[in-house]
Scaffold this active site. Structure first.
Site, PDB file in Angstrom:
ATOM      1  N   LYS A   9      41.724 -35.000  14.852  1.00  0.00           N
ATOM      2  CA  LYS A   9      41.779 -34.744  16.288  1.00  0.00           C
ATOM      3  C   LYS A   9      42.147 -36.029  17.044  1.00  0.00           C
ATOM      4  CE  LYS A   9      38.234 -31.092  15.850  1.00  0.00           C
ATOM      5  NZ  LYS A   9      36.904 -30.629  16.348  1.00  0.00           N
ATOM      6  N   TYR A  49      41.686 -22.092  18.835  1.00  0.00           N
ATOM      7  CA  TYR A  49      40.262 -21.984  19.151  1.00  0.00           C
ATOM      8  C   TYR A  49      39.923 -20.670  19.858  1.00  0.00           C
ATOM      9  CZ  TYR A  49      39.076 -26.767  17.684  1.00  0.00           C
ATOM     10  OH  TYR A  49      38.828 -27.902  16.948  1.00  0.00           O
ATOM     11  N   PHE A  57      31.883 -24.450  26.248  1.00  0.00           N
ATOM     12  CA  PHE A  57      32.581 -25.694  25.889  1.00  0.00           C
ATOM     13  C   PHE A  57      34.075 -25.486  25.642  1.00  0.00           C
ATOM     14  CE2 PHE A  57      30.594 -24.017  21.962  1.00  0.00           C
ATOM     15  CZ  PHE A  57      31.709 -23.866  21.146  1.00  0.00           C
ATOM     16  N   ARG A  85      35.027 -28.947   3.987  1.00  0.00           N
ATOM     17  CA  ARG A  85      33.951 -28.826   4.990  1.00  0.00           C
ATOM     18  C   ARG A  85      32.821 -29.806   4.667  1.00  0.00           C
ATOM     19  NH1 ARG A  85      34.232 -25.811   9.826  1.00  0.00           N
ATOM     20  NH2 ARG A  85      32.071 -25.161   9.607  1.00  0.00           N
ATOM     21  N   THR A  91      29.005 -29.871  12.312  1.00  0.00           N
ATOM     22  CA  THR A  91      29.710 -29.874  13.602  1.00  0.00           C
ATOM     23  C   THR A  91      29.214 -30.989  14.523  1.00  0.00           C
ATOM     24  OG1 THR A  91      29.999 -27.489  13.385  1.00  0.00           O
ATOM     25  CG2 THR A  91      30.312 -28.421  15.582  1.00  0.00           C
ATOM     26  N   ARG A 102      32.225 -37.075   9.734  1.00  0.00           N
ATOM     27  CA  ARG A 102      31.531 -37.053  11.028  1.00  0.00           C
ATOM     28  C   ARG A 102      30.262 -37.893  10.989  1.00  0.00           C
ATOM     29  NH1 ARG A 102      32.387 -30.537  11.862  1.00  0.00           N
ATOM     30  NH2 ARG A 102      34.375 -30.611  12.993  1.00  0.00           N
ATOM     31  N   ASN A 112      34.283 -35.045  17.516  1.00  0.00           N
ATOM     32  CA  ASN A 112      33.856 -35.000  16.113  1.00  0.00           C
ATOM     33  C   ASN A 112      34.995 -35.143  15.110  1.00  0.00           C
ATOM     34  OD1 ASN A 112      34.911 -32.441  16.277  1.00  0.00           O
ATOM     35  ND2 ASN A 112      32.988 -31.359  15.830  1.00  0.00           N
ATOM     36  N   HIS A 115      38.946 -31.291  12.224  1.00  0.00           N
ATOM     37  CA  HIS A 115      38.757 -29.847  12.076  1.00  0.00           C
ATOM     38  C   HIS A 115      39.021 -29.460  10.625  1.00  0.00           C
ATOM     39  CE1 HIS A 115      39.177 -25.501  12.604  1.00  0.00           C
ATOM     40  NE2 HIS A 115      40.232 -25.596  11.813  1.00  0.00           N
ATOM     41  N   GLU A 126      45.051 -19.942   9.850  1.00  0.00           N
ATOM     42  CA  GLU A 126      45.268 -21.227  10.539  1.00  0.00           C
ATOM     43  C   GLU A 126      46.484 -21.959   9.985  1.00  0.00           C
ATOM     44  OE1 GLU A 126      40.603 -22.119  11.786  1.00  0.00           O
ATOM     45  OE2 GLU A 126      41.618 -23.459  10.375  1.00  0.00           O
TER      46      GLU A 126
END
Ligand code: DAT
Ligand code: MG
Length: 149
Positions: A9, A49, A57, A85, A91, A102, A112, A115, A126
């Protein structure tokens, strides 16, 4: 072989953490099969998203993801979704295990860093949203006999 969509990100790009973040996935043994740096459109951000469209948010999340370039990647491997993951961490970075991306680099849920697709089914959707099939490569890695049994 499973594939998963990973995004570095805008905070990861701006903080010059592209290299260290990619290293985590390389060290894990996942195989890079797609990679590009892109300035995300609001349309793409909203579609990516969409499941969070009703959340409070959502607006700051979209503003964050379009605020600077993003590195979009596809990584492959057995159970690649779950492996990635775990490498990314929870998260909320403060709750993420030390040793995860993270957990090692983040403080706030809205910053964070990374993704990762949350299921093999969502990974397929995705990947199709972010990449053309022609942008993904298939190749044999000599090192795989030391990573995969
Ligand atoms: P993840 O990115 O771990 O898959 P998610 O899919 O539940 O998490 O949410 C997508 C992103 O939305 C997440 O990376 C950061 C943001 N987000 C999630 N929950 C949030 C919350 N309670 N407050 C603020 N931002 C949140
Ligand atoms: Mg998610």
């Amino acid at each position: 072989m499973e594939r998963t969509l990973i995004l570095i990100k805008p905070d990861g790009v701006e903080r010059q953490l592209i290299g260290p973040i990619i290293t985590r996935f390389e060290q894990r043994g996942l195989k890079l099969v797609g990679l590009k740096l892109i300035q995300v459109s609001e349309e793409l951000a909203r579609e990516h998203y969409a499941i969070h469209a009703d959340k409070p948010f959502f607006k700051p999340l979209i503003e964050y993801i379009i605020s600077s370039p993003v590195v979009a990647m596809v990584w492959a491997g057995p159970q690649a979704v779950q492996a990635a993951r775990n490498t990314i961490g929870s998260t909320k970075p403060v709750e993420a295990t030390a040793g995860s991306i993270r957990g090692d680099f983040g403080m706030m849920v809205g910053r964070n860093l990374v993704h990762g697709s949350d299921s093999p089914e969502n990974a397929v959707t995705e990947i199709a949203l972010w990449f053309k099939e022609s942008e993904l490569v298939s190749y044999d890695r000599a090192i795989d006999k030391w990573i995969l049994e």
